[in-house]
Design a protein around this motif. Structure first.
Motif, PDB file in Angstrom:
ATOM      1  N   GLY A 178      42.240  30.356  33.651  1.00 27.31           N
ATOM      2  CA  GLY A 178      41.413  30.288  34.764  1.00 27.31           C
ATOM      3  C   GLY A 178      40.258  31.198  34.999  1.00 27.31           C
ATOM      4  N   ALA A 179      40.042  32.061  33.974  1.00 26.24           N
ATOM      5  CA  ALA A 179      38.944  33.043  34.215  1.00 26.24           C
ATOM      6  C   ALA A 179      37.619  32.532  34.206  1.00 26.24           C
ATOM      7  CB  ALA A 179      39.230  33.934  32.999  1.00 26.24           C
ATOM      8  N   ARG A 180      37.356  31.445  33.349  1.00 31.23           N
ATOM      9  CA  ARG A 180      35.925  30.993  33.282  1.00 31.23           C
ATOM     10  C   ARG A 180      35.735  30.178  34.288  1.00 31.23           C
ATOM     11  NH1 ARG A 180      36.161  25.359  32.003  1.00 31.23           N
ATOM     12  NH2 ARG A 180      38.431  24.556  31.253  1.00 31.23           N
ATOM     13  N   HIS A 181      36.571  29.598  35.168  1.00 26.66           N
ATOM     14  CA  HIS A 181      36.329  29.013  36.569  1.00 26.66           C
ATOM     15  C   HIS A 181      35.993  29.920  37.778  1.00 26.66           C
ATOM     16  CE1 HIS A 181      37.445  25.126  34.982  1.00 26.66           C
ATOM     17  NE2 HIS A 181      38.629  25.369  34.584  1.00 26.66           N
ATOM     18  N   MET A 182      36.493  31.409  37.453  1.00 25.43           N
ATOM     19  CA  MET A 182      36.092  32.345  38.490  1.00 25.43           C
ATOM     20  C   MET A 182      34.739  33.121  38.304  1.00 25.43           C
ATOM     21  SD  MET A 182      38.610  32.669  40.733  1.00 25.43           S
ATOM     22  CE  MET A 182      38.310  30.956  40.597  1.00 25.43           C
ATOM     23  N   ILE A 183      34.186  32.834  36.840  1.00 23.06           N
ATOM     24  CA  ILE A 183      33.057  33.499  36.453  1.00 23.06           C
ATOM     25  C   ILE A 183      32.120  32.483  36.647  1.00 23.06           C
ATOM     26  CG2 ILE A 183      31.887  34.479  34.530  1.00 23.06           C
ATOM     27  CD1 ILE A 183      34.541  35.411  33.370  1.00 23.06           C
TER      28      ILE A 183
ATOM     29  N   GLY B 226      39.923  30.481  46.032  1.00 19.05           N
ATOM     30  CA  GLY B 226      38.802  30.097  46.593  1.00 19.05           C
ATOM     31  C   GLY B 226      37.836  31.429  47.137  1.00 19.05           C
ATOM     32  N   GLY B 227      38.513  32.102  47.513  1.00 18.84           N
ATOM     33  CA  GLY B 227      37.803  33.385  48.303  1.00 18.84           C
ATOM     34  C   GLY B 227      37.685  34.464  47.272  1.00 18.84           C
ATOM     35  N   ALA B 228      38.178  34.518  46.202  1.00 15.84           N
ATOM     36  CA  ALA B 228      38.141  35.350  45.271  1.00 15.84           C
ATOM     37  C   ALA B 228      36.655  36.070  45.083  1.00 15.84           C
ATOM     38  CB  ALA B 228      38.530  35.042  43.684  1.00 15.84           C
ATOM     39  N   GLY B 229      35.577  35.209  44.754  1.00 14.02           N
ATOM     40  CA  GLY B 229      34.318  35.935  44.633  1.00 14.02           C
ATOM     41  C   GLY B 229      33.862  36.555  45.669  1.00 14.02           C
ATOM     42  N   ALA B 230      33.904  35.893  46.986  1.00 13.30           N
ATOM     43  CA  ALA B 230      33.408  36.594  48.168  1.00 13.30           C
ATOM     44  C   ALA B 230      34.145  37.813  48.491  1.00 13.30           C
ATOM     45  CB  ALA B 230      33.789  35.620  49.428  1.00 13.30           C
ATOM     46  N   LEU B 231      35.627  38.179  48.176  1.00 22.17           N
ATOM     47  CA  LEU B 231      36.071  39.183  48.245  1.00 22.17           C
ATOM     48  C   LEU B 231      35.864  40.265  47.233  1.00 22.17           C
ATOM     49  CD1 LEU B 231      39.932  38.015  48.931  1.00 22.17           C
ATOM     50  CD2 LEU B 231      38.536  39.271  50.582  1.00 22.17           C
ATOM     51  N   MET B 232      35.574  39.866  45.955  1.00 23.39           N
ATOM     52  CA  MET B 232      34.891  40.892  45.007  1.00 23.39           C
ATOM     53  C   MET B 232      33.634  41.378  45.615  1.00 23.39           C
ATOM     54  SD  MET B 232      37.232  41.184  42.710  1.00 23.39           S
ATOM     55  CE  MET B 232      36.139  42.107  41.170  1.00 23.39           C
TER      56      MET B 232
ATOM     57  N   LEU C  70      32.011  28.733  46.539  1.00 14.45           N
ATOM     58  CA  LEU C  70      32.442  29.684  45.760  1.00 14.45           C
ATOM     59  C   LEU C  70      31.495  30.536  45.344  1.00 14.45           C
ATOM     60  CD1 LEU C  70      34.954  27.231  43.627  1.00 14.45           C
ATOM     61  CD2 LEU C  70      35.183  28.231  45.771  1.00 14.45           C
ATOM     62  N   VAL C  71      31.714  31.860  45.260  1.00 15.77           N
ATOM     63  CA  VAL C  71      30.869  32.858  44.807  1.00 15.77           C
ATOM     64  C   VAL C  71      31.544  33.194  43.194  1.00 15.77           C
ATOM     65  CG1 VAL C  71      30.088  35.215  45.103  1.00 15.77           C
ATOM     66  CG2 VAL C  71      30.511  33.852  46.967  1.00 15.77           C
ATOM     67  N   PRO C  72      30.283  33.390  42.388  1.00 15.06           N
ATOM     68  CA  PRO C  72      30.813  33.726  41.070  1.00 15.06           C
ATOM     69  C   PRO C  72      31.428  35.208  40.840  1.00 15.06           C
ATOM     70  CG  PRO C  72      28.661  33.546  41.044  1.00 15.06           C
ATOM     71  CD  PRO C  72      29.145  32.903  42.264  1.00 15.06           C
ATOM     72  N   VAL C  73      32.237  35.280  39.883  1.00 12.33           N
ATOM     73  CA  VAL C  73      32.632  36.893  39.800  1.00 12.33           C
ATOM     74  C   VAL C  73      32.090  37.528  38.629  1.00 12.33           C
ATOM     75  CG1 VAL C  73      34.501  38.482  39.509  1.00 12.33           C
ATOM     76  CG2 VAL C  73      34.841  36.346  40.892  1.00 12.33           C
ATOM     77  N   PRO C  74      31.270  38.560  38.593  1.00  9.76           N
ATOM     78  CA  PRO C  74      30.930  39.078  37.329  1.00  9.76           C
ATOM     79  C   PRO C  74      32.021  39.050  36.208  1.00  9.76           C
ATOM     80  CG  PRO C  74      30.057  40.454  38.964  1.00  9.76           C
ATOM     81  CD  PRO C  74      31.094  39.305  39.536  1.00  9.76           C
ATOM     82  N   ALA C  75      31.434  38.814  34.920  1.00 13.91           N
ATOM     83  CA  ALA C  75      32.557  38.856  33.842  1.00 13.91           C
ATOM     84  C   ALA C  75      33.189  40.362  33.673  1.00 13.91           C
ATOM     85  CB  ALA C  75      32.044  38.072  32.542  1.00 13.91           C
ATOM     86  N   GLN C  76      32.296  41.170  33.730  1.00 20.47           N
ATOM     87  CA  GLN C  76      32.971  42.562  33.514  1.00 20.47           C
ATOM     88  C   GLN C  76      33.878  43.094  34.472  1.00 20.47           C
ATOM     89  OE1 GLN C  76      29.772  41.707  34.220  1.00 20.47           O
ATOM     90  NE2 GLN C  76      28.678  43.101  35.469  1.00 20.47           N
ATOM     91  N   ARG C  77      34.180  42.401  35.661  1.00 17.76           N
ATOM     92  CA  ARG C  77      34.809  42.718  36.771  1.00 17.76           C
ATOM     93  C   ARG C  77      36.241  42.036  36.588  1.00 17.76           C
ATOM     94  NH1 ARG C  77      32.443  43.433  42.372  1.00 17.76           N
ATOM     95  NH2 ARG C  77      34.631  44.364  42.764  1.00 17.76           N
TER      96      ARG C  77
END
Length: 339
Positions: free
Chosen positions: A100-105, A80-86, A130-137
């Motif tokens: 799981g990648a699409r749920h992070m993006i 749950g904290g992945a996007g904020a950490l990124m 939740l904060v989305p993560v750019p696909a390129q990362r």
């Protein structure tokens, strides 16, 4: 063992960070440092961010030194904290299972589903937005892939059973596995008796698969593993003992679900049965059986924690476990088969 308010030193340049979810000692993530670089295995929730940043500061690690963020799977206590950490760590790459990648993006569906379960207010208090993560990362972790941390190598191994989007991280340097939920739940405060340790499988909805879980454990135990780092909770040594206990408990859980399913299937076939009411009763019955099984197991181990405290600590786990087991049972048993 060096300590602070939120982390403790596991040795091998590994820190266990208490993410603060619901209560102390329930959920962890792990900081690994080597040759001036760092990785985080599991992320906690967005609300865990201050604790993680404090741990980095305590270790004199800048956010720019974090190279890998590695949620073992995309359940919110792990990712749950992945996007904020990124957002805070500009040089980091998110390493995630392909399922799981699409749920992070694009995390909107993941967040909406969790909010529907907990309610908006309770969800925000526990998990945060939740904060989305750019696909390129985002880097897709294939089975057996390696990720360098200076001269240290971290390897991802796919482990279905708890979730199909799950991997573990093998760290040869520590002879350790960062196991997410694959090695079960074993709270240190309940391992206070004279017998073997207490462990149970988190059969959280919706992908519990006992056969796959057994296979994953068997595969992991072919490695020269000496310790496991559990998200729930902490470092445990003598992993062969834990694996044997977890194999046993996976079967116990599946059999309890089958027993409850057979009992209620007969009642469902009765004239004028209320299917919704029976489903609710089935949930309560299985949850009660799981809790009693846990109490019996801990009593047999001469656990020193009072039963009332055990019930309090395990209530949330047993509720989710019952839900996941009933979902598995519904998917695995044809309707009308009688169990």
């Amino acid at each position: 063992m060096s300590q602070s308010s939120v982390w403790h030193d596991c040795g091998f340049k590994i820190a266990c960070i208490d993410t603060g979810l619901f209560r102390d000692g329930l959920a962890a993530c792990y900081l690994i440092e080597h040759d001036g670089e760092a990785a985080l295995v599991d992320t906690g929730t967005r609300n865990s961010l201050p604790r993680i940043m404090q741990t980095l500061a305590d270790h004199n690690i800048s956010p720019e030194q974090v190279r890998w963020i590695m949620p073992t799977h995309v359940h919110l206590d792990h990712a749950g904290g992945a996007g904020a950490l990124m957002d805070e760590m500009p040089e980091a790459t998110l390493v995630v299972h392909e399922r799981g990648a699409r749920h992070m993006i694009t995390p909107e569906k993941l967040q909406a589903g969790s909010m529907a379960v907990y309610g908006e207010e309770a969800y925000d208090a526990a998990f945060g937005q939740l904060v989305p993560v750019p696909a390129q990362r985002v880097c897709i972790a294939a089975d057996g892939d390696s990720f360098d941390l200076g001269s240290r190598r971290l390897q991802t191994l796919n482990t279905a059973g708890h979730a199909r989007h799950h991997y573990v991280v093998w760290d040869e340097h520590s002879s350790g596995l960062f196991t997410g939920d694959t090695f079960g739940v074993s709270y240190p405060e309940l391992n206070t008796g004279r017998g073997s340790r207490f462990i149970f499988p988190p059969s959280t909805p919706v992908q519990f698969d006992p056969a796959a879980w057994h296979e994953s454990l068997n595969r992991l135990m072919t490695l020269p593993v000496e310790r496991v780092f559990l998200t729930h909770f902490g470092m445990h040594e003598q992993p062969a003992e834990l694996a044997a206990l977890l194999h046993e408990q996976i079967d116990v859980y599946a059999n309890l679900a089958r027993q409850i399913g057979a009992e209620f299937s007969r009642r469902l076939d009765e004239v004028d049965s209320d299917a919704e009411a029976l489903a609710d009763a089935m949930q309560r019955r299985l949850q009660s059986r799981l809790m009693q099984h846990s109490l019996d197991e801990l009593a047999a181990r001469q656990c020193t924690v009072p039963p009332s405290v055990i019930r309090q600590k395990l209530a949330g786990d047993m509720q989710l476990n019952a839900q996941g087991l009933l979902h598995w049972l519904a998917q695995s048993v044809p309707h009308g088969s009688g169990g």
